[in-house]
Motif scaffolding. Structure first.
Motif, PDB file in Angstrom:
ATOM      1  N   LYS A  41       0.856  -1.188   0.000  1.00  0.00           N
ATOM      2  CA  LYS A  41       0.000   0.000   0.000  1.00  0.00           C
ATOM      3  C   LYS A  41       0.882   1.224   0.000  1.00  0.00           C
ATOM      4  O   LYS A  41       1.209   1.768   1.034  1.00  0.00           O
ATOM      5  CB  LYS A  41      -0.928  -0.034   1.202  1.00  0.00           C
ATOM      6  CG  LYS A  41      -1.823  -1.253   1.187  1.00  0.00           C
ATOM      7  CD  LYS A  41      -3.068  -1.020   1.977  1.00  0.00           C
ATOM      8  CE  LYS A  41      -3.909  -2.259   1.983  1.00  0.00           C
ATOM      9  NZ  LYS A  41      -5.036  -2.219   1.141  1.00  0.00           N
ATOM     10  N   LYS A  42       1.284   1.646  -1.194  1.00  0.00           N
ATOM     11  CA  LYS A  42       2.150   2.806  -1.354  1.00  0.00           C
ATOM     12  C   LYS A  42       1.334   3.950  -1.936  1.00  0.00           C
ATOM     13  O   LYS A  42       1.342   4.179  -3.135  1.00  0.00           O
ATOM     14  CB  LYS A  42       3.338   2.466  -2.240  1.00  0.00           C
ATOM     15  CG  LYS A  42       4.241   1.407  -1.643  1.00  0.00           C
ATOM     16  CD  LYS A  42       5.412   1.117  -2.538  1.00  0.00           C
ATOM     17  CE  LYS A  42       6.304   0.062  -1.915  1.00  0.00           C
ATOM     18  NZ  LYS A  42       7.468  -0.223  -2.731  1.00  0.00           N
ATOM     19  N   TYR A  43       0.638   4.644  -1.064  1.00  0.00           N
ATOM     20  CA  TYR A  43      -0.174   5.774  -1.497  1.00  0.00           C
ATOM     21  C   TYR A  43       0.700   6.998  -1.746  1.00  0.00           C
ATOM     22  O   TYR A  43       1.807   7.108  -1.224  1.00  0.00           O
ATOM     23  CB  TYR A  43      -1.210   6.122  -0.426  1.00  0.00           C
ATOM     24  CG  TYR A  43      -2.399   5.207  -0.406  1.00  0.00           C
ATOM     25  CD1 TYR A  43      -3.578   5.549  -1.051  1.00  0.00           C
ATOM     26  CD2 TYR A  43      -2.354   3.994   0.278  1.00  0.00           C
ATOM     27  CE1 TYR A  43      -4.686   4.719  -1.019  1.00  0.00           C
ATOM     28  CE2 TYR A  43      -3.453   3.155   0.313  1.00  0.00           C
ATOM     29  CZ  TYR A  43      -4.617   3.517  -0.335  1.00  0.00           C
ATOM     30  OH  TYR A  43      -5.693   2.691  -0.307  1.00  0.00           O
ATOM     31  N   SER A  44       0.162   7.929  -2.526  1.00  0.00           N
ATOM     32  CA  SER A  44       0.854   9.171  -2.847  1.00  0.00           C
ATOM     33  C   SER A  44      -0.184  10.206  -3.251  1.00  0.00           C
ATOM     34  O   SER A  44      -1.342   9.859  -3.493  1.00  0.00           O
ATOM     35  CB  SER A  44       1.831   8.932  -3.998  1.00  0.00           C
ATOM     36  OG  SER A  44       2.449  10.129  -4.392  1.00  0.00           O
ATOM     37  N   ILE A  45       0.259  11.456  -3.351  1.00  0.00           N
ATOM     38  CA  ILE A  45      -0.627  12.456  -3.946  1.00  0.00           C
ATOM     39  C   ILE A  45      -0.676  12.181  -5.452  1.00  0.00           C
ATOM     40  O   ILE A  45       0.250  11.585  -5.998  1.00  0.00           O
ATOM     41  CB  ILE A  45      -0.149  13.901  -3.658  1.00  0.00           C
ATOM     42  CG1 ILE A  45       1.195  14.186  -4.331  1.00  0.00           C
ATOM     43  CG2 ILE A  45      -0.121  14.184  -2.172  1.00  0.00           C
ATOM     44  CD1 ILE A  45       1.615  15.639  -4.322  1.00  0.00           C
ATOM     45  N   PRO A  46      -1.727  12.601  -6.134  1.00  0.00           N
ATOM     46  CA  PRO A  46      -1.757  12.443  -7.593  1.00  0.00           C
ATOM     47  C   PRO A  46      -0.624  13.264  -8.224  1.00  0.00           C
ATOM     48  O   PRO A  46      -0.471  14.447  -7.940  1.00  0.00           O
ATOM     49  CB  PRO A  46      -3.125  13.016  -7.975  1.00  0.00           C
ATOM     50  CG  PRO A  46      -3.930  12.972  -6.717  1.00  0.00           C
ATOM     51  CD  PRO A  46      -2.958  13.159  -5.608  1.00  0.00           C
ATOM     52  N   LYS A  47       0.184  12.597  -9.042  1.00  0.00           N
ATOM     53  CA  LYS A  47       1.346  13.261  -9.639  1.00  0.00           C
ATOM     54  C   LYS A  47       1.768  12.530 -10.888  1.00  0.00           C
ATOM     55  O   LYS A  47       1.299  11.422 -11.152  1.00  0.00           O
ATOM     56  CB  LYS A  47       2.507  13.295  -8.646  1.00  0.00           C
ATOM     57  CG  LYS A  47       3.034  11.905  -8.286  1.00  0.00           C
ATOM     58  CD  LYS A  47       4.114  11.991  -7.247  1.00  0.00           C
ATOM     59  CE  LYS A  47       4.704  10.671  -6.874  1.00  0.00           C
ATOM     60  NZ  LYS A  47       3.866   9.513  -6.863  1.00  0.00           N
ATOM     61  N   GLY A  48       2.689  13.142 -11.651  1.00  0.00           N
ATOM     62  CA  GLY A  48       3.208  12.481 -12.835  1.00  0.00           C
ATOM     63  C   GLY A  48       4.358  13.268 -13.429  1.00  0.00           C
ATOM     64  O   GLY A  48       4.603  14.424 -13.066  1.00  0.00           O
ATOM     65  N   HIS A  49       5.076  12.612 -14.321  1.00  0.00           N
ATOM     66  CA  HIS A  49       6.191  13.254 -15.014  1.00  0.00           C
ATOM     67  C   HIS A  49       5.665  14.383 -15.899  1.00  0.00           C
ATOM     68  O   HIS A  49       4.633  14.227 -16.549  1.00  0.00           O
ATOM     69  CB  HIS A  49       6.965  12.237 -15.861  1.00  0.00           C
ATOM     70  CG  HIS A  49       7.674  11.233 -15.027  1.00  0.00           C
ATOM     71  ND1 HIS A  49       7.115  10.024 -14.691  1.00  0.00           N
ATOM     72  CD2 HIS A  49       8.882  11.278 -14.426  1.00  0.00           C
ATOM     73  CE1 HIS A  49       7.964   9.351 -13.932  1.00  0.00           C
ATOM     74  NE2 HIS A  49       9.038  10.095 -13.748  1.00  0.00           N
ATOM     75  N   ILE A  50       6.385  15.487 -15.912  1.00  0.00           N
ATOM     76  CA  ILE A  50       5.958  16.651 -16.678  1.00  0.00           C
ATOM     77  C   ILE A  50       6.213  16.422 -18.166  1.00  0.00           C
ATOM     78  O   ILE A  50       7.334  16.154 -18.575  1.00  0.00           O
ATOM     79  CB  ILE A  50       6.677  17.935 -16.202  1.00  0.00           C
ATOM     80  CG1 ILE A  50       6.349  18.193 -14.726  1.00  0.00           C
ATOM     81  CG2 ILE A  50       6.273  19.126 -17.064  1.00  0.00           C
ATOM     82  CD1 ILE A  50       7.109  19.351 -14.113  1.00  0.00           C
ATOM     83  N   GLU A  51       5.146  16.505 -18.931  1.00  0.00           N
ATOM     84  CA  GLU A  51       5.237  16.381 -20.384  1.00  0.00           C
ATOM     85  C   GLU A  51       5.942  17.625 -20.932  1.00  0.00           C
ATOM     86  O   GLU A  51       5.775  18.721 -20.395  1.00  0.00           O
ATOM     87  CB  GLU A  51       3.849  16.261 -21.001  1.00  0.00           C
ATOM     88  CG  GLU A  51       3.031  15.078 -20.495  1.00  0.00           C
ATOM     89  CD  GLU A  51       3.578  13.735 -20.923  1.00  0.00           C
ATOM     90  OE1 GLU A  51       4.124  13.637 -22.034  1.00  0.00           O
ATOM     91  OE2 GLU A  51       3.457  12.786 -20.140  1.00  0.00           O
TER      92      GLU A  51
END
Length: 147
Positions: A41-51
């Motif tokens: 259970k590795k929760y995180s804030i919603p995020k992603g690599h910058i396009e």
């Protein structure tokens, strides 16, 4: 001379840029659980690599919408900060945008179908609970969001 430069660049650490939105609704933070972490259970804030064609905020906005189904529209950014961490030896630099709202404001937002192929769960939890759900490298991120 160029051989030395190539050799140096081979050993140079890679850096990746990400952005995310820490959405707080009446003090509870939105966390996501990606499907790629099947047995933990590795929760995180919603995020992603910058396009390459996106600003950090646009990227974070799109990731929040895709991962949670929440369309925050033109909500005011309460504050932002930079956060660094390492994953598999790669330095990750994340721009975090913090948005706080009331439950009433949240209920008035547009909601869409979230990406269920990528995200297993979305939940809003207290700071105390968030600190038990995220990986160690994100505990200071959670603390900073609640300053």
């Amino acid at each position: 001379m160029s051989y030395l430069l190539v050799e140096f660049n081979t050993f140079k650490k890679e850096t990746q840029k990400l952005s995310g939105i820490a959405l707080l609704v009446d003090g509870k933070i939105c966390l996501v659980l990606p499907k790629k972490f099947k047995n933990s259970k590795k929760y995180s804030i919603p995020k992603g690599h910058i396009e390459s064609n996106h600003t950090p905020y646009l990227n974070a906005y799109i990731e929040l919408k895709e991962e949670t189904g929440i369309d925050i529209g033109k909500q005011k950014i309460d504050f932002q900060f930079n956060y660094k961490y390492k994953k598999n030896g790669i330095l990750k630099r994340m721009k975090v945008f913090v948005i706080k709202m009331t439950i009433k404001e949240y209920q008035e937002l547009n909601k869409i179908e979230r990406n269920k192929k990528e995200i297993k769960k979305v939940k809003f939890v207290s700071k105390k609970r968030a600190l038990t759900l995220v990986e160690t490298k994100f505990k200071n991120l959670i603390r900073h969001i609640y300053i």
